[in-house]
Design a protein around this motif. Structure first.
Motif, PDB file in Angstrom:
ATOM      1  N   ALA A 199       0.753  -1.117   0.043  1.00 28.31           N
ATOM      2  CA  ALA A 199       0.112  -0.042  -0.112  1.00 28.31           C
ATOM      3  C   ALA A 199       0.810   1.178  -0.071  1.00 28.31           C
ATOM      4  CB  ALA A 199      -1.052   0.142   1.219  1.00 28.31           C
ATOM      5  N   GLY A 200       0.282   2.340  -0.653  1.00 31.72           N
ATOM      6  CA  GLY A 200       1.033   3.554  -0.685  1.00 31.72           C
ATOM      7  C   GLY A 200      -0.119   4.801  -0.203  1.00 31.72           C
ATOM      8  N   GLY A 201       0.189   5.267   0.822  1.00 33.53           N
ATOM      9  CA  GLY A 201      -0.560   6.323   1.406  1.00 33.53           C
ATOM     10  C   GLY A 201      -1.990   5.844   1.544  1.00 33.53           C
TER      11      GLY A 201
ATOM     12  N   ARG B 268      -0.862 -16.938   5.378  1.00 28.18           N
ATOM     13  CA  ARG B 268       0.337 -16.148   5.486  1.00 28.18           C
ATOM     14  C   ARG B 268      -0.198 -14.642   4.962  1.00 28.18           C
ATOM     15  NH1 ARG B 268       6.594 -16.148   3.490  1.00 28.18           N
ATOM     16  NH2 ARG B 268       7.174 -13.870   4.585  1.00 28.18           N
ATOM     17  N   PHE B 269       0.058 -13.487   5.817  1.00 32.34           N
ATOM     18  CA  PHE B 269      -0.406 -12.126   5.312  1.00 32.34           C
ATOM     19  C   PHE B 269       1.016 -11.405   5.493  1.00 32.34           C
ATOM     20  CE2 PHE B 269      -4.766 -10.126   4.735  1.00 32.34           C
ATOM     21  CZ  PHE B 269      -5.173 -11.065   3.785  1.00 32.34           C
ATOM     22  N   GLU B 270       1.235 -10.769   4.321  1.00 29.68           N
ATOM     23  CA  GLU B 270       2.592  -9.720   4.763  1.00 29.68           C
ATOM     24  C   GLU B 270       2.129  -8.498   4.113  1.00 29.68           C
ATOM     25  OE1 GLU B 270       5.612 -10.109   6.414  1.00 29.68           O
ATOM     26  OE2 GLU B 270       5.097 -12.052   6.494  1.00 29.68           O
ATOM     27  N   LEU B 271       2.483  -7.026   4.934  1.00 29.38           N
ATOM     28  CA  LEU B 271       2.129  -5.791   4.346  1.00 29.38           C
ATOM     29  C   LEU B 271       3.468  -5.084   4.225  1.00 29.38           C
ATOM     30  CD1 LEU B 271       0.335  -3.331   3.835  1.00 29.38           C
ATOM     31  CD2 LEU B 271       0.360  -3.019   6.275  1.00 29.38           C
ATOM     32  N   LEU B 272       3.505  -4.487   2.888  1.00 30.73           N
ATOM     33  CA  LEU B 272       4.579  -3.419   2.666  1.00 30.73           C
ATOM     34  C   LEU B 272       3.818  -1.890   2.492  1.00 30.73           C
ATOM     35  CD1 LEU B 272       7.643  -2.692   1.978  1.00 30.73           C
ATOM     36  CD2 LEU B 272       7.133  -2.961  -0.125  1.00 30.73           C
ATOM     37  N   TYR B 273       4.074  -1.023   3.473  1.00 27.92           N
ATOM     38  CA  TYR B 273       3.299   0.011   3.684  1.00 27.92           C
ATOM     39  C   TYR B 273       4.059   1.277   3.399  1.00 27.92           C
ATOM     40  CZ  TYR B 273      -0.339   3.215   5.675  1.00 27.92           C
ATOM     41  OH  TYR B 273      -1.286   4.417   5.963  1.00 27.92           O
ATOM     42  N   SER B 274       4.019   2.019   2.439  1.00 26.29           N
ATOM     43  CA  SER B 274       4.895   3.092   2.226  1.00 26.29           C
ATOM     44  C   SER B 274       3.858   4.647   2.550  1.00 26.29           C
ATOM     45  CB  SER B 274       4.958   3.255   0.635  1.00 26.29           C
ATOM     46  OG  SER B 274       5.718   4.459   0.186  1.00 26.29           O
ATOM     47  N   VAL B 275       4.538   5.258   3.361  1.00 25.61           N
ATOM     48  CA  VAL B 275       3.826   6.712   3.710  1.00 25.61           C
ATOM     49  C   VAL B 275       5.061   7.660   3.915  1.00 25.61           C
ATOM     50  CG1 VAL B 275       1.821   5.756   5.069  1.00 25.61           C
ATOM     51  CG2 VAL B 275       4.165   5.918   6.414  1.00 25.61           C
ATOM     52  N   ARG B 276       4.336   8.947   3.762  1.00 27.78           N
ATOM     53  CA  ARG B 276       5.245  10.082   3.925  1.00 27.78           C
ATOM     54  C   ARG B 276       6.085  10.236   5.213  1.00 27.78           C
ATOM     55  NH1 ARG B 276       1.034  13.058   0.652  1.00 27.78           N
ATOM     56  NH2 ARG B 276       0.073  12.861   2.577  1.00 27.78           N
TER      57      ARG B 276
ATOM     58  N   CYS C 132      -1.826  -1.366  -3.948  1.00 25.97           N
ATOM     59  CA  CYS C 132      -3.007   0.089  -4.032  1.00 25.97           C
ATOM     60  C   CYS C 132      -2.314   1.160  -3.564  1.00 25.97           C
ATOM     61  CB  CYS C 132      -4.157  -0.373  -3.005  1.00 25.97           C
ATOM     62  SG  CYS C 132      -5.399   0.813  -3.223  1.00 25.97           S
ATOM     63  N   GLY C 133      -2.723   2.291  -4.274  1.00 28.85           N
ATOM     64  CA  GLY C 133      -2.236   3.623  -4.037  1.00 28.85           C
ATOM     65  C   GLY C 133      -2.458   4.493  -5.129  1.00 28.85           C
ATOM     66  N   PRO C 134      -1.574   5.659  -5.091  1.00 28.38           N
ATOM     67  CA  PRO C 134      -1.438   6.409  -6.192  1.00 28.38           C
ATOM     68  C   PRO C 134      -0.937   5.952  -7.570  1.00 28.38           C
ATOM     69  CG  PRO C 134      -0.485   7.395  -4.433  1.00 28.38           C
ATOM     70  CD  PRO C 134      -0.554   6.212  -3.857  1.00 28.38           C
ATOM     71  N   THR C 135      -1.499   6.309  -8.533  1.00 31.39           N
ATOM     72  CA  THR C 135      -1.322   5.267  -9.852  1.00 31.39           C
ATOM     73  C   THR C 135       0.245   5.408 -10.122  1.00 31.39           C
ATOM     74  OG1 THR C 135      -3.316   5.945 -10.968  1.00 31.39           O
ATOM     75  CG2 THR C 135      -1.590   5.454 -12.340  1.00 31.39           C
ATOM     76  N   GLY C 136       1.102   6.222  -9.858  1.00 31.17           N
ATOM     77  CA  GLY C 136       2.589   6.192 -10.274  1.00 31.17           C
ATOM     78  C   GLY C 136       3.331   5.182  -9.386  1.00 31.17           C
ATOM     79  N   PHE C 137       2.790   5.070  -8.005  1.00 31.76           N
ATOM     80  CA  PHE C 137       3.328   4.170  -7.062  1.00 31.76           C
ATOM     81  C   PHE C 137       2.944   2.700  -7.499  1.00 31.76           C
ATOM     82  CE2 PHE C 137       2.424   1.360  -3.593  1.00 31.76           C
ATOM     83  CZ  PHE C 137       3.605   1.595  -2.743  1.00 31.76           C
TER      84      PHE C 137
ATOM     85  N   LYS D 232      -2.622  -7.965  -8.358  1.00 28.31           N
ATOM     86  CA  LYS D 232      -3.955  -7.274  -8.806  1.00 28.31           C
ATOM     87  C   LYS D 232      -3.875  -5.820  -8.264  1.00 28.31           C
ATOM     88  CE  LYS D 232      -7.171 -11.091  -8.844  1.00 28.31           C
ATOM     89  NZ  LYS D 232      -8.373 -11.846  -8.257  1.00 28.31           N
ATOM     90  N   THR D 233      -4.086  -4.824  -9.020  1.00 29.35           N
ATOM     91  CA  THR D 233      -3.841  -3.495  -8.761  1.00 29.35           C
ATOM     92  C   THR D 233      -5.251  -2.722  -8.597  1.00 29.35           C
ATOM     93  OG1 THR D 233      -3.568  -3.025 -10.956  1.00 29.35           O
ATOM     94  CG2 THR D 233      -1.550  -3.556  -9.940  1.00 29.35           C
ATOM     95  N   GLU D 234      -5.080  -1.723  -7.671  1.00 28.10           N
ATOM     96  CA  GLU D 234      -6.161  -0.504  -7.601  1.00 28.10           C
ATOM     97  C   GLU D 234      -5.434   0.788  -7.701  1.00 28.10           C
ATOM     98  OE1 GLU D 234      -9.284  -0.485  -8.033  1.00 28.10           O
ATOM     99  OE2 GLU D 234     -10.187  -0.946  -5.892  1.00 28.10           O
ATOM    100  N   ARG D 235      -5.550   1.472  -8.675  1.00 28.64           N
ATOM    101  CA  ARG D 235      -4.959   2.502  -8.849  1.00 28.64           C
ATOM    102  C   ARG D 235      -5.799   3.604  -8.328  1.00 28.64           C
ATOM    103  NH1 ARG D 235      -3.423  -0.442 -13.016  1.00 28.64           N
ATOM    104  NH2 ARG D 235      -1.197  -0.217 -14.004  1.00 28.64           N
ATOM    105  N   PHE D 236      -5.262   4.734  -7.589  1.00 32.74           N
ATOM    106  CA  PHE D 236      -6.375   5.592  -6.791  1.00 32.74           C
ATOM    107  C   PHE D 236      -6.349   7.007  -7.763  1.00 32.74           C
ATOM    108  CE2 PHE D 236      -6.800   4.911  -2.051  1.00 32.74           C
ATOM    109  CZ  PHE D 236      -7.677   3.574  -2.450  1.00 32.74           C
ATOM    110  N   GLY D 237      -5.226   7.085  -8.722  1.00 32.12           N
ATOM    111  CA  GLY D 237      -5.305   8.273  -9.539  1.00 32.12           C
ATOM    112  C   GLY D 237      -4.237   9.193  -9.054  1.00 32.12           C
ATOM    113  N   GLY D 238      -4.149  10.270  -9.592  1.00 30.18           N
ATOM    114  CA  GLY D 238      -2.980  11.155  -9.176  1.00 30.18           C
ATOM    115  C   GLY D 238      -1.729  10.719 -10.144  1.00 30.18           C
ATOM    116  N   THR D 239      -0.730  11.242  -9.486  1.00 32.06           N
ATOM    117  CA  THR D 239       0.648  11.025 -10.427  1.00 32.06           C
ATOM    118  C   THR D 239       1.363   9.850  -9.824  1.00 32.06           C
ATOM    119  OG1 THR D 239       1.428  12.724  -9.068  1.00 32.06           O
ATOM    120  CG2 THR D 239       0.926  13.463 -11.176  1.00 32.06           C
TER     121      THR D 239
END
Ligand SMILES: Cc1cc2nc3c(=O)[nH]c(=O)nc-3n(C[C@H](O)[C@H](O)[C@H](O)COP(=O)(O)OP(=O)(O)OC[C@H]3O[C@@H](n4cnc5c(N)ncnc54)[C@H](O)[C@@H]3O)c2cc1C
Ligand SMILES: [Zn+2]
Lengths: 83, 237
Positions: free
Chosen positions: B115-117, B138-146, B206-211, B230-237
């Motif tokens: 996930a991004g943001g 098994r569930f693993e999360l990689l989470y990118s935040v500012r 899932c996150g901003p489209t560029g990410f 599987k992807t879910e683009r939220f839009g933006g750059t």
């Protein structure tokens, strides 16, 4: 303009088809590739929605709103297999 | 599914400096699958409408749904949802929507979540559904935040770490004492901190489209089957 995934069309298409269409398989009339609508590239704008093939970039279909009713041009889809 | 329903705001909670979560009561909703989204429609007094999609953070089978929205300063809809909408207000919603970017408790394969943001929203629904079902997958999360204060659902995500593994990447500012400098997710970070392709995980990005684009391309380079990403683009750059 940026794009999102075909998944975003679930709501709009459910108005037309009365079921979830994002797992329907669409064959691109341009390149012949078949993929779920969820993976198509969707460009949203005030003027309407343009849906492109994720393999070749050709336009699969467009949706515009005419007086609150969706109007859909499916000419880039050779075959649509319902889920 | 395709019909607009009325949702009433039950509560809101500040999550980050720019975002908040919103709980809606939607009579007749009837539950949703983790990963699905809802369309939200706003209508101005002159009849002008704006529709946007929002992922659902909840997946508990009830008529209550939780959303989390990040404010885009120049946006049309998100500043209203984050700053103006109040408890008791009504909102038009359509859903639950989408049968593709979803995780169901009967799935047993390993799952890599990325996930991004605000892209964490549908991922939180999956983590909640996984915990609620007592799933052994098994569930693993990689989470990118500012920054540390930009983490959505921070205390809940922390509390559930017995059910899933987590790596957080801070892009602008790290917590005090953090071992690495702020920086974006790179191909190397991805290779090091995610389930390898050889274990054939299902991957949700899932996150901003560029990410999402960058991550999805690297995943395929790292040997993941595109059909499992599987992807879910939220839009933006
Ligand atoms: C399936 C789906 C699920 C989504 N789920 C969520 C969610 O759970 N939480 C959430 O906060 N958002 C989510 N989004 C994004 C959301 O739908 C809106 O795009 C977002 O809230 C911006 O709307 P707006 O009206 O405020 O901005 P707009 O007026 O539409 O756009 C304002 C400006 O911001 C740019 N922009 C548009 N979207 C984004 C974006 N996502 N990131 C950066 N810049 C952008 C535009 O290009 C424009 O320049 C989701 C999107 C999709 C497709
Ligand atoms: Zn094509």
């Amino acid at each position: 303009m940026t794009h999102v995934d075909g998944n975003v069309l679930a709501g709009t298409l459910s108005e037309i088809f009365e079921q979830d269409m994002t797992t329907a398989a669409g064959e691109c009339a341009g390149c012949g590739h078949t993929a779920e609508l969820a993976v198509a590239l969707v460009y949203l704008s005030g003027a309407g929605t343009v849906v492109r093939c994720s393999t070749c970039g050709d336009v699969l279909f467009t949706i515009i709103d005419v007086d609150g009713h969706p109007r859909i041009n499916l000419s880039g889809v050779a075959l649509l297999r319902m889920p | 599914m395709g019909r607009w329903k009325s949702g009433r705001v039950v509560s809101t909670r500040e999550e980050t400096p720019s975002g908040r979560s919103i709980v809606l009561d939607v009579p007749g909703w009837g539950g949703n699958i983790a990963g699905q989204h809802v369309d939200v429609r706003l209508t101005a007094e002159d009849g002008y409408t704006a529709t946007r999609s929002y992922s659902i953070a909840s997946a508990d089978g009830s008529d209550r749904i939780e959303l989390a929205v990040d404010r885009l300063p120049d946006g049309e809809v998100s500043p209203f949802l984050v700053d103006v909408l109040a408890v008791g207000d009504e909102l038009e919603v359509r859903g639950p929507l989408g049968g593709w970017f979803v995780w169901k408790p009967e799935q047993t394969e390993p799952v890599q979540l990325i996930a991004g943001g605000s892209g964490i929203v549908p991922i939180v629904a999956m983590i909640r559904a996984h915990a609620a079902a007592g799933s052994r997958a098994r569930f693993e999360l990689l989470y990118s935040v500012r920054t540390p204060s930009d983490v959505f659902f921070a205390s809940e995500l922390e509390g559930l770490t017995t059910t899933y593994g987590r790596t957080t990447v801070y892009t602008r500012e790290v917590p005090t004492g953090w071992p690495v400098l702020p920086g974006r997710v790179t191909r190397e970070v991805l290779a090091e901190h995610t389930i390898p392709a050889s274990e054939r995980p299902s991957v949700f990005v899932c996150g901003p489209t560029g990410f999402v684009e960058a991550i999805a391309d690297w995943l395929v380079e790292l040997g993941h089957d595109p059909a499992r990403v599987k992807t879910e683009r939220f839009g933006g750059t």
